[in-house]
Every structure is written in C-alpha cells, then in structure tokens.
Motif scaffolding. Structure first.
Motif, PDB file in Angstrom:
ATOM      1  N   HIS A 175       2.841  -2.437  -0.988  1.00  0.00           N
ATOM      2  CA  HIS A 175       2.017  -1.255  -1.233  1.00  0.00           C
ATOM      3  C   HIS A 175       2.728  -0.009  -0.713  1.00  0.00           C
ATOM      4  O   HIS A 175       3.377  -0.035   0.332  1.00  0.00           O
ATOM      5  N   SER A 202      -5.200  -0.869  -2.588  1.00  0.00           N
ATOM      6  CA  SER A 202      -4.541   0.210  -1.852  1.00  0.00           C
ATOM      7  C   SER A 202      -4.837   1.566  -2.463  1.00  0.00           C
ATOM      8  O   SER A 202      -5.234   1.683  -3.630  1.00  0.00           O
ATOM      9  N   GLY A 261       0.712   0.688   4.183  1.00  0.00           N
ATOM     10  CA  GLY A 261       0.711  -0.233   3.050  1.00  0.00           C
ATOM     11  C   GLY A 261       1.097  -1.642   3.433  1.00  0.00           C
ATOM     12  O   GLY A 261       1.183  -2.525   2.567  1.00  0.00           O
TER      13      GLY A 261
END
Length: 431
Positions: A145, A165, A416
C-alpha cells in the motif's frame, strides 16, 4: 497463516469457547483472584487462569469441538449490569515497560533505527525493535500500500486476508504464502472495512461497496454523503457512519439479492467515526465529542454521552461494559446504572490522543485491549487491570487492527505497512 482454528475474536462478534483444559485439582474450579486483576505471579497457580464457562459455552459443536459462537467479548447489557460494579479497573497499572532489553531507554525508539541508518547497532541506548513485550512476536511485514491502511478483513471460510487503504485500493493477501495475489481499485479512499460471514463491506466516499466472496456478488450501496468512516452489522442491518453525521442502515433482501435502505439515524452534528453493536444497542462515536446510544428495535436515540472533551475515535464492547477512547487522551469505561443509563465509572489516562481500541484474547485466553495512540504506538493492556503487557511501535500511527486465526493479529499503519503478529503459547523469558 493457517486458515483453521481461529484463536480469538472477530470485531464485535469475536467469540470463542473455553479453549483451556482445566486441571481437576485446581481448587474446586475457582478462578484466580489475582489473574482476574492481571497480576498473578504464581507458577503453577492452584486456581484457574480462565473464566468458568457458562452452560451455553459448554455446548459442543456438531463436529465434537467447542462451539465457536460462544461469547467472550460480550455485549454490554443494561439488565443486571449494576449488580456487578467494576472494582478492578486500573488495578495493577504501572511497572514500566515489559520485556525491555537491559540498559535501554524506557520505550524510546531510536529515530535512526526508524530511518534504517543507526551506526551504533546493538550499542545504541535506544530501542532497535518494533515492539517490547514477551508474550507476542512479530511474524512478518506485508508491504504494498502507498498510503495508510484503514481496514483489515478476513471473510468467513476464506483463505485470503483483505486490506483497504487510503491509496484507493484493496489488496488481497494469500494466508499461506503471505504474498499479495490481487489489487482492486475501488475508486476512492477506503475509510473503513469489515467482514461479516462471506461478505466484505467497504466504506468509500458517497457509497458502501458490498462483496460476497462465495457468490462473487458485487454491490454498490448509495446514500452516504461524503466519506464513510465506520461500519457495523447488528440485528440483521448494516450500519454506516458518514461524514455528514448520519448513520445509514440497510437490510439484505434475499429475494432481490440486494441491500435495501432501511433507515437514516440523525442526531450527531459531525462525522460518525466509530460504531459498535451490543445487546440490542448501537453505539456511535463522533467528531462532535459525543457517544449516542440507539435502541436497535426502534432505531431511536435513547441516551447521549458527553463526558469526552474531544473527538470520540473508537467505541468497543467488553463484558457488560462499553469502552470509548478520544483525542482528549482518555479511555473511559461505561456501565449501566439501575436506571439503565450508562455512566463513566473509570477513566484511564494516556500521554497522547487515543485513536483506536481493539479487543482480543491472548494465548492464555485472557482479555487484551489494544490501544493505538497518535504518538505512533500501540499499548497492550490486560483487562480490567490495565496492566501493560507490551507496546508496539510504528513509523506512523496505527488506525487498523484485526484478529486472525491461530493466535495471529494484524496492525496497519499510515505508511501503508501491514504487520502480522503472533501470540506466544509460552512467554519468552525476560532479558
């Protein structure tokens, strides 16, 4: 990441039967007073380190195993709650960091370690570790992410882990290999994500996406205005907390294989950022600093809790209690009085704003509260004592947490990164 034998609970419906064999000579099956307070240091202890199962919990599953639908993280109930006032909240707090290497600064992570370029190595007086604690360990880190992880889901019967995300994608991870096997563009920032049975629900701007992993059904639920920040399922309804302060509800129609609008709950003045269901009540935390209590039968607001002085970031049900956290640096414990109204009976103070609460069980089936703060750390506490069990560090704040099978749990941070953790059956010795 084994897909069978879930050891733990799952969001509000986290359930588990008694998974600990009880020794027949353990003081007539009495539960240890000190274990309940989170500070028993007797090895072996003559008393039980697990709650006695209720008659419902003793029922066996069809396959001969323990029934998986028994409550552990129970729903707070108005009925009879006042007869058992909490007397152990906050007992046993303190003691400093858990499992910290000798000679290291207390809970101080090395900034150069974070950047990956500390030249002192093991001689550095600051921590070179992503956690302190001796009852859990870091298994692996899943990267891919580009922005903050805002939701983690494990659909029932699936061998895949899903992460949503703010980079407008949902990533699909294989639970056996830990590899990313798919990236789905959802066309907007993921504000939240939950799973319920085979369904995954994803909150995005102006909509909720509903995916059925068994039938490959892909639905788009319209109605929200702005970002959808929170989702929960209760009383056969799907609820979504939205940016404009409303809580929208849908009911699934088997005839049309669709979700039909059922209600719009109004009362909050600002965004609804957290929802949880317990004992025919819906609890909503909002940026307007309040918690509203809704009757699931009538969908009417029956109480507004105003004790927090900043955004109520997260609400959680445990036993007969409601727990809430806020950017005002507190966690509050609420219990129902004889009148049925909730009152704050204990306040736990943190040094930083509290972003999220998550509840699960450790390897010894003891209730653990995960508390994410805006100093990029997650505290792990025993309940109800709030004794610290450990601490997790991140490069940026953790907003998403979830429990998995076989003692696994997950944290997703604002960089992320998705980390996979594991509860240890046998705790590691102190350094």
């Amino acid at each position: 990441m084994e897909a069978t034998g879930r050891n733990g609970n799952k969001r509000m419906h986290q359930r588990l039967g008694p998974s600990q064999a009880v020794a027949p000579d353990r003081a007539n099956n009495k539960v240890c007073y000190h274990w309940r307070a989170g500070r028993c240091n007797r090895h072996p202890c003559p008393f039980l380190h697990s709650e006695m199962p209720t008659p419902q919990q003793q029922s066996a599953a069809p396959d001969g195993g323990v029934a998986k639908r028994n409550l552990v993280w129970k729903n707070p109930s108005n009925a009879g709650a006042a007869s058992a006032p909490p007397s152990k909240w906050g007992k046993g707090r303190g003691g400093g960091a858990v499992g910290r290497p000798p000679g290291k600064a207390p809970d101080r992570l090395c900034n150069y370690f974070l950047a990956g370029n500390c030249t002192y190595g093991e001689k550095c007086r600051f921590l070179h570790s992503w956690f302190v604690g001796d009852s859990f360990s870091l298994l692996t880190s899943l990267q891919g992410h580009q922005k903050a992880v805002s939701g983690i889901a494990l659909p029932s019967g699936s061998d895949k882990l899903y992460s949503g995300s703010k980079d407008e994608s949902v990533r699909v991870w294989d639970c056996q290999s830990g590899q990313c096997v798919g990236v789905i563009n959802v066309g907007g920032e993921v504000g939240c994500m939950i799973s319920e049975g085979p369904w995954i629900f994803i909150g995005v701007p102006n909509a909720v996406k509903a995916w059925n992993m068994q039938t490959a059904t892909d639905l788009n639920l319209d109605g929200p205005i702005g970002q959808v920040y929170s989702l929960v399922v209760g009383n056969e309804l799907l609820f979504a907390g939205t940016q404009d302060g409303r809580i929208l509800a849908w009911k699934f129609s088997a005839m049309g294989n669709c979700f039909e609008p059922a209600a719009s709950l109004m009362g909050h003045q600002l965004s609804v950022v957290s929802l949880v269901v317990g004992a025919m009540r819906l609890y909503s935390g909002s940026m307007d600093n309040t918690i509203r209590v809704w009757d699931l039968a009538t969908l009417q607001c029956i109480q507004t809790l105003t004790d927090h002085t900043s955004v109520v970031m997260s609400v959680l049900c445990w036993d007969q209690f409601l727990l809430s956290c806020s950017l005002d640096k507190t966690i509050k414990v609420w219990v129902a009085t004889e009148s049925g109204n909730l009152e704050a009976t204990y306040t736990h103070n943190e040094e930083h704003g509290v972003l999220s609460l998550f509840g699960m069980l450790d390897a010894q089936v003891k209730p653990i509260l995960l508390c994410s703060c805006n100093d990029n750390s997650v505290h792990l506490y025993d309940l109800p004592s709030f004794s610290e069990r450990g601490k997790i560090f991140s490069k940026e704040e953790v907003r998403a947490m979830q429990v998995g099978p076989g003692g696994l749990f997950f944290t997703g941070d604002a960089t992320g990164e998705l980390k996979v953790w594991n509860w240890l059956t046998n705790e590691m010795p102190h350094s």
